[in-house]
Enzyme design. Sequence first.
Site, PDB file in Angstrom:
ATOM      1  CG  PHE A  28      -1.905   1.046   1.298  1.00  0.00           C
ATOM      2  CD1 PHE A  28      -3.042   1.189   0.539  1.00  0.00           C
ATOM      3  CD2 PHE A  28      -1.656   1.980   2.249  1.00  0.00           C
ATOM      4  CE1 PHE A  28      -4.058   2.282   0.615  1.00  0.00           C
ATOM      5  CE2 PHE A  28      -2.600   3.161   2.487  1.00  0.00           C
ATOM      6  CZ  PHE A  28      -3.810   3.073   1.741  1.00  0.00           C
ATOM      7  CB  SER A  96       2.583  -4.255   3.335  1.00  0.00           C
ATOM      8  OG  SER A  96       1.780  -3.574   4.061  1.00  0.00           O
ATOM      9  CG  MET A  97      -2.852  -3.913   0.183  1.00  0.00           C
ATOM     10  SD  MET A  97      -3.555  -2.599  -0.483  1.00  0.00           S
ATOM     11  CE  MET A  97      -2.637  -2.317  -1.957  1.00  0.00           C
ATOM     12  CG  ASP A 194       5.535  -4.033  10.714  1.00  0.00           C
ATOM     13  OD1 ASP A 194       5.202  -2.777  10.624  1.00  0.00           O
ATOM     14  OD2 ASP A 194       5.461  -5.030   9.751  1.00  0.00           O
ATOM     15  CG  HIS A 224       5.878  -2.462   7.278  1.00  0.00           C
ATOM     16  ND1 HIS A 224       4.889  -3.511   7.493  1.00  0.00           N
ATOM     17  CD2 HIS A 224       5.078  -1.923   6.138  1.00  0.00           C
ATOM     18  CE1 HIS A 224       4.093  -3.488   6.575  1.00  0.00           C
ATOM     19  NE2 HIS A 224       4.043  -2.587   5.557  1.00  0.00           N
TER      20      HIS A 224
END
Length: 247
Positions: A28, A96-97, A194, A224
């Site tokens: 994202f 992540s996304m 994160d 992250h």
Amino acid sequence: MTLFEVLKGAEAFTYEGGNKGVLVSHGFTGTTQSMKPLADAFVKAGYTVSMPRLKGHGTHHEEMETSTYQEWIDSIEEAYAWLAERCDTIYMTGLSMGGTLTLYMAQHHPDLKAISLINAAIEVPAMEGVKQLPAEVRFLDAIGSDIKKPGVVELAYGKTPVAAVKQLLTFMEEVKSGLSSVQCPTIIFVAPEDHVVPPTNSQIIFDTIASRDKVLVELPESYHVATLDNDQETIIQKTLAFFEEQV
């Protein structure tokens, strides 16, 4: 057709190798730059690779403001179709996304051979506040480049569109509700420190998916964006080994 130029380093990437393919997804507000080291490793290992630029990403935050999570899914589905025309076997990995999208694809394409999740997102409580923001608030601070390694910068937007955050929240909720339908072999990477996605996400995913072959790997030296961080080689080597184990 985008009204904005694609940023240098944010381009989609494809490579035609062998009959095993890997679908690679960035996250994202991020770009393909964050996943390029993994894509390059898959190429070197002989895989056919497709790493799309998700709709609304890699250009300007104002373009992302108008994009929807269905368009992000469409970007991935298109890349999957490209791989399916060329490969007998398809794997997927995402950050992540990108991990959320990977879980979505595992739910809707049970033929995926195996998946690799990197700090995948299914719930981010800190984002929930956007639902109460007044309509005139269009952008928030950037969330990119959460990296422990000095001197490394993620190519990501300098602002986060509120409308896109709302899309992400809806998408995560949908994917979380379908976790128990994920059955393919899964390796889950999690950075205990994160600052974007709570590490508890990875434990929830591990506990809820129905996969019999699943493993949780900690990334103690990364934040992250672990694919650009100190544990990059761990992610690459363990993902390659995990995919190779699936016969």
